[in-house]
Design a protein around this motif. Structure first.
Motif, PDB file in Angstrom:
ATOM      1  N   UNK A 161       0.813  -1.209   0.000  1.00 37.29           N
ATOM      2  CA  UNK A 161       0.000   0.000   0.000  1.00 37.29           C
ATOM      3  C   UNK A 161       0.853   1.268   0.000  1.00 37.29           C
ATOM      4  N   UNK A 162       0.238   2.337  -0.468  1.00 37.38           N
ATOM      5  CA  UNK A 162       0.769   3.701  -0.419  1.00 37.38           C
ATOM      6  C   UNK A 162      -0.307   4.576   0.188  1.00 37.38           C
ATOM      7  N   UNK A 163       0.040   5.382   1.199  1.00 38.97           N
ATOM      8  CA  UNK A 163      -0.906   6.364   1.724  1.00 38.97           C
ATOM      9  C   UNK A 163      -0.377   7.760   1.424  1.00 38.97           C
ATOM     10  N   UNK A 164      -1.295   8.719   1.290  1.00 38.83           N
ATOM     11  CA  UNK A 164      -0.905  10.058   0.856  1.00 38.83           C
ATOM     12  C   UNK A 164      -1.575  11.140   1.689  1.00 38.83           C
ATOM     13  N   UNK A 165      -0.974  12.327   1.654  1.00 39.33           N
ATOM     14  CA  UNK A 165      -1.560  13.485   2.328  1.00 39.33           C
ATOM     15  C   UNK A 165      -2.822  13.955   1.635  1.00 39.33           C
ATOM     16  N   UNK A 166      -3.089  13.427   0.455  1.00 33.78           N
ATOM     17  CA  UNK A 166      -4.343  13.717  -0.229  1.00 33.78           C
ATOM     18  C   UNK A 166      -5.509  12.905   0.301  1.00 33.78           C
ATOM     19  N   UNK A 167      -5.293  12.169   1.388  1.00 33.92           N
ATOM     20  CA  UNK A 167      -6.376  11.407   2.010  1.00 33.92           C
ATOM     21  C   UNK A 167      -6.675  10.099   1.318  1.00 33.92           C
ATOM     22  N   UNK A 168      -5.665   9.536   0.618  1.00 35.20           N
ATOM     23  CA  UNK A 168      -5.890   8.343  -0.187  1.00 35.20           C
ATOM     24  C   UNK A 168      -5.001   7.184   0.257  1.00 35.20           C
ATOM     25  N   UNK A 169      -5.477   5.975  -0.035  1.00 33.17           N
ATOM     26  CA  UNK A 169      -4.682   4.758   0.071  1.00 33.17           C
ATOM     27  C   UNK A 169      -4.744   4.070  -1.277  1.00 33.17           C
ATOM     28  N   UNK A 170      -3.585   3.787  -1.873  1.00 31.66           N
ATOM     29  CA  UNK A 170      -3.514   3.079  -3.148  1.00 31.66           C
ATOM     30  C   UNK A 170      -3.043   1.648  -2.896  1.00 31.66           C
ATOM     31  N   UNK A 171      -3.694   0.700  -3.589  1.00 29.37           N
ATOM     32  CA  UNK A 171      -3.265  -0.695  -3.532  1.00 29.37           C
ATOM     33  C   UNK A 171      -3.617  -1.388  -4.839  1.00 29.37           C
ATOM     34  N   UNK A 172      -2.665  -2.146  -5.395  1.00 28.63           N
ATOM     35  CA  UNK A 172      -2.962  -3.034  -6.505  1.00 28.63           C
ATOM     36  C   UNK A 172      -3.406  -4.373  -5.956  1.00 28.63           C
ATOM     37  N   UNK A 173      -4.220  -5.111  -6.721  1.00 25.04           N
ATOM     38  CA  UNK A 173      -4.704  -6.385  -6.196  1.00 25.04           C
ATOM     39  C   UNK A 173      -4.557  -7.513  -7.213  1.00 25.04           C
ATOM     40  N   UNK A 174      -4.811  -8.714  -6.751  1.00 27.84           N
ATOM     41  CA  UNK A 174      -4.624  -9.894  -7.575  1.00 27.84           C
ATOM     42  C   UNK A 174      -5.576  -9.996  -8.742  1.00 27.84           C
ATOM     43  N   UNK A 175      -6.652  -9.253  -8.723  1.00 28.70           N
ATOM     44  CA  UNK A 175      -7.596  -9.247  -9.841  1.00 28.70           C
ATOM     45  C   UNK A 175      -7.210  -8.260 -10.929  1.00 28.70           C
ATOM     46  N   UNK A 176      -6.083  -7.587 -10.743  1.00 30.96           N
ATOM     47  CA  UNK A 176      -5.565  -6.724 -11.789  1.00 30.96           C
ATOM     48  C   UNK A 176      -5.984  -5.283 -11.703  1.00 30.96           C
ATOM     49  N   UNK A 177      -6.464  -4.828 -10.542  1.00 31.19           N
ATOM     50  CA  UNK A 177      -6.929  -3.456 -10.395  1.00 31.19           C
ATOM     51  C   UNK A 177      -6.043  -2.670  -9.436  1.00 31.19           C
ATOM     52  N   UNK A 178      -5.648  -1.475  -9.838  1.00 33.16           N
ATOM     53  CA  UNK A 178      -5.058  -0.512  -8.927  1.00 33.16           C
ATOM     54  C   UNK A 178      -6.203   0.356  -8.421  1.00 33.16           C
ATOM     55  N   UNK A 179      -6.389   0.394  -7.104  1.00 34.29           N
ATOM     56  CA  UNK A 179      -7.550   1.057  -6.509  1.00 34.29           C
ATOM     57  C   UNK A 179      -7.085   2.155  -5.563  1.00 34.29           C
ATOM     58  N   UNK A 180      -7.809   3.285  -5.581  1.00 34.81           N
ATOM     59  CA  UNK A 180      -7.592   4.358  -4.613  1.00 34.81           C
ATOM     60  C   UNK A 180      -8.781   4.368  -3.657  1.00 34.81           C
ATOM     61  N   UNK A 181      -8.488   4.257  -2.357  1.00 31.42           N
ATOM     62  CA  UNK A 181      -9.510   4.251  -1.327  1.00 31.42           C
ATOM     63  C   UNK A 181      -9.438   5.536  -0.502  1.00 31.42           C
ATOM     64  N   UNK A 182     -10.579   5.915   0.062  1.00 31.02           N
ATOM     65  CA  UNK A 182     -10.610   6.995   1.039  1.00 31.02           C
ATOM     66  C   UNK A 182      -9.898   6.492   2.294  1.00 31.02           C
TER      67      UNK A 182
END
Length: 701
Positions: free
Chosen positions: A500-521
């Motif tokens: 995971x990557x967390x940011x000061x923009x209030x986001x968490x980024x994670x790639x997953x096994x299904x092939x999606x890079x997702x940005x979460x609150x």
């Protein structure tokens, strides 16, 4: 010659706009001051975890909860190899440096994606392949004063000129006669390159070392397991030997430092995560006795000398492959009204630890996944209360453990957001039956665990496999390290997902096994953006800024331990063998080529072998083959699924398996450990499993 005073304002302007003129003259001009003060240049990603704290938190805010919906692909680069991608890129002054499969190093223009150079260390794949437990992967480079440093699968530490990619020096850090390997990223502290290694499953003795960044000369080495007491001279290890029994040194002992490190410049302490025992079975390794230091421990040393300062053992007497090599994060947290300098780790054993990083004092620990090997940690001593039945090596019966050897959390890095106070942690729920190997003997070209992989293999009954798979899942967890509880979590069908990557923009980024890079609150886990990368992702993302524009980058390539070993549990994963570096920015308009997936043809030869031959082949397969080609001959999508092998492969089976026809792909010659008749028995087992799959498909249709 007189100085033209009219040029002074221009020169001052250049100095303000482009700080550090010396940085313009040399690529990767990283030094201690830049690493310690990384927050003053948030656009760069200078080290493995961005800075020495390893928090993997980007202070950049251009990409945030309000703007992330406009994130698009800026550029991509396709790699030739189809093995796993696990590296964290570095971005330094507009250049991006990263490693791919088989230790190839790449340098890109971070804005345009132009490849500036690449370096291939020419790892002998046929020799190295059998020494790897977990794919031909590498987790990245380190940078220091114009040089890049990378560790190779065959144990070399290599320094490259960051401007040209030319090799400057190479040091062999391991004994090539033993099954050592390097998959972790080096760290640089005070002009010293810190590197560990892997190989505990194959029977080696762990250590980590410091090398001079300019010359490659080894400066010191810290062994994590004591030698024969008759030979041991190190006072720390003499004391540690009191926690062992028997003749552990003849089996290696394990304790490899294969991944995580962190450094506190104020305390001048280097923290190193230590791995599992070798073999796993403590009855074989240490007569079923003792804590076996420094297995499954966090060890703090002085980086100048390697002098031992303190340790904390997460799993005393470890015998479940519960490594403490997982990512460590340094932070200052308010605990019970007092600001504490802490180290946080979520090792394989399923407990989230908070320690005082100055002293190693235990602060707290709670389970972040289902755990059944312990009923908790003593708050006074910091020792887990290990259940007697969990000690399978001496309890007299098998133990179905949670977590499995793949861990509640593995190497995929977690991140910490100081704004939310949460750690974002990729986890999995998975069990494993530990069954002692009553016929244990040390073998070459395979793992030596002291547990029976044949007895632990998944049942071939499709209904039972389906039930096991239903109980296995991945999960992204936002963990409150002060309250020691989950703040929010998201279940995922694939148990093997990215860091995971967390940011000061209030986001968490994670790639997953299904092939999606997702940005979460980051506050509540709500998905805000997603991009389909055409392949499963296990590497962690990073974020950087060049010319005022923020980017997010990730290595997209399916691989690693779970896909190799337990293919039946990752059937929802996207396994296209399409490996790329993907880079995103707001308003990005680039696209990926259309993904074309050809259905695999299942057309096995006739199954004419006797039941006895098939049974023999199954036993040999799960001794030498399953760690790469999957439990029950079911591939997880990294390497070929042998059930779908072509007639050509079956015709040349002996040449491939015994004689090494495909050593260039990492498939070793096994003629030194199995006969032609035994190879034929393995073929008979694979053909039988192909017919099992054919029957199941026909029944479904």
């Amino acid at each position: 010659m007189q100085f033209n005073k009219q040029l002074m304002p221009l020169l001052l302007g250049i100095a303000l706009v482009l700080p550090g003129l010396t940085q313009l003259q040399a690529a990767a001009a990283v030094d201690a001051n830049r690493l310690i003060n990384a927050d003053q240049e948030p656009g760069n990603w200078l080290a493995h975890g961005r800075d020495y704290t390893e928090q993997r938190f980007s202070p950049l805010t251009q990409i945030n909860k309000q703007t992330v919906a406009d994130l698009g692909l800026s550029w991509s680069y396709g790699f030739d190899s189809t093995r796993g991608l696990e590296a964290t890129p570095l971005v330094i002054d507009g250049m991006l440096y990263v490693t791919g499969s088989w230790n190839v190093v790449y340098a890109f223009d971070a804005v345009t994606g132009e490849l500036k150079w690449q370096f291939d260390p020419q790892v002998d794949r046929g020799v190295v392949g059998p020494k790897l437990c977990c794919d031909a992967v590498n987790r990245g480079v380190a940078a220091w004063q114009g040089k890049l440093y990378t560790g190779t699968l065959d144990g070399r530490l290599i320094a490259l000129d960051a401007e040209t990619g030319k090799q400057l020096w190479s040091s062999q850090t391991t004994d090539n006669d033993q099954a050592y390997s390097i998959t972790g990223a080096p760290r640089i502290v005070k002009g010293k390159v810190m590197i560990g290694n892997g190989g505990a499953e194959f029977g080696v003795r762990g250590y980590f070392s410091a090398y001079d960044a300019d010359s490659g000369k080894m400066l010191w080495r810290f062994y994590t397991v004591p030698d024969d007491p008759a030979k041991e001279t190190n006072p720390t290890l003499i004391e540690a030997s009191k926690t062992w029994s028997g003749e552990w040194w003849t089996l290696g002992g394990g304790g490899t430092a294969w991944d995580s490190m962190a450094y506190d410049p104020d305390l001048d302490l280097l923290y190193v995560g230590i791995g599992n025992g070798s073999p796993w079975n403590r009855e074989i390794r240490s007569n079923g006795e003792g804590d076996n230091l420094f297995l499954s421990s966090i060890v703090a040393v002085r980086p100048d000398t390697g002098e031992y300062v303190w340790h904390y053992q997460t799993t005393p007497g470890e015998e479940w492959d519960y490594t403490a090599t997982q990512h460590m994060i340094l932070a200052d947290l308010e605990v019970k009204g007092k600001l504490r300098k802490v180290l946080m780790q979520a090792p394989k054993n399923g407990l989230f630890y908070v320690l005082d990083r100055a002293t190693g004092e235990f602060i707290s620990a709670e389970n972040y996944v289902a755990v059944n090997w312990t009923d908790g940690v003593d708050p006074t001593t910091g020792r887990p209360n290990i259940k007697p039945e969990a000690r399978y090596s001496t309890a007299g019966k098998p133990f179905l453990a949670q977590p499995s050897p793949f861990g509640g959390h593995n190497w995929q890095p977690m991140s910490f957001n100081p704004d939310t106070g949460l750690v974002y942690l990729p986890t999995r729920e998975m069990a494993f039956p530990y069954i002692p190997d009553d016929n244990y003997e040390v073998k070459s070209l395979t793992v030596n665990l002291g547990v029976s992989l044949l007895a632990a293999t998944m049942p071939e009954d499709p209904a039972v496999r389906k039930a096991i798979k239903a109980a296995t899942k991945g999960r992204l967890v936002a963990w409150d390290p002060v309250a020691q509880k989950e703040a929010w979590g998201i279940d995922m069908p694939v148990p093997w997902n990215g860091g995971t990557l967390s940011t000061a923009g209030g986001l968490v980024f994670q790639g997953n096994g299904q092939g999606n890079l997702v940005a979460y609150d980051a506050a509540n886990g709500k998905p805000l953006w997603s991009y389909h990368g055409q392949t499963g992702m296990v590497a962690p993302p990073i974020s950087y800024r060049v010319n005022g524009e923020q980017y997010v980058a990730i290595m997209a390539g399916w691989g690693g331990a779970v896909p190799l070993v337990v293919g039946p549990l990752v059937s929802e994963a996207l396994t296209t063998n399409t490996n790329r570096l993907l880079v995103f920015k707001l308003g990005g308009k680039a696209t990926l080529p259309e993904l074309k997936v050809t259905a695999k043809a299942l057309n096995p030869p006739s199954a004419n072998a006797s039941a006895e031959t098939v049974a023999e082949g199954k036993a040999i397969y799960h001794t030498y083959c399953s760690s790469c080609h999957g439990d029950g001959a079911v591939s997880g999508g990294v390497l070929p699924d042998l059930r779908y092998a072509s007639q050509h492969t079956f015709d040349y089976w002996e040449a491939i398996v015994v004689n090494g026809l495909k050593q260039g792909n990492g498939m070793a010659a096994f003629g030194s450990v199995i006969s032609v008749d035994q190879a034929d028995a393995v073929k008979a087992y694979v053909i039988k499993r192909a017919h099992d799959e054919l029957t199941a498909q026909q029944a479904t249709q």
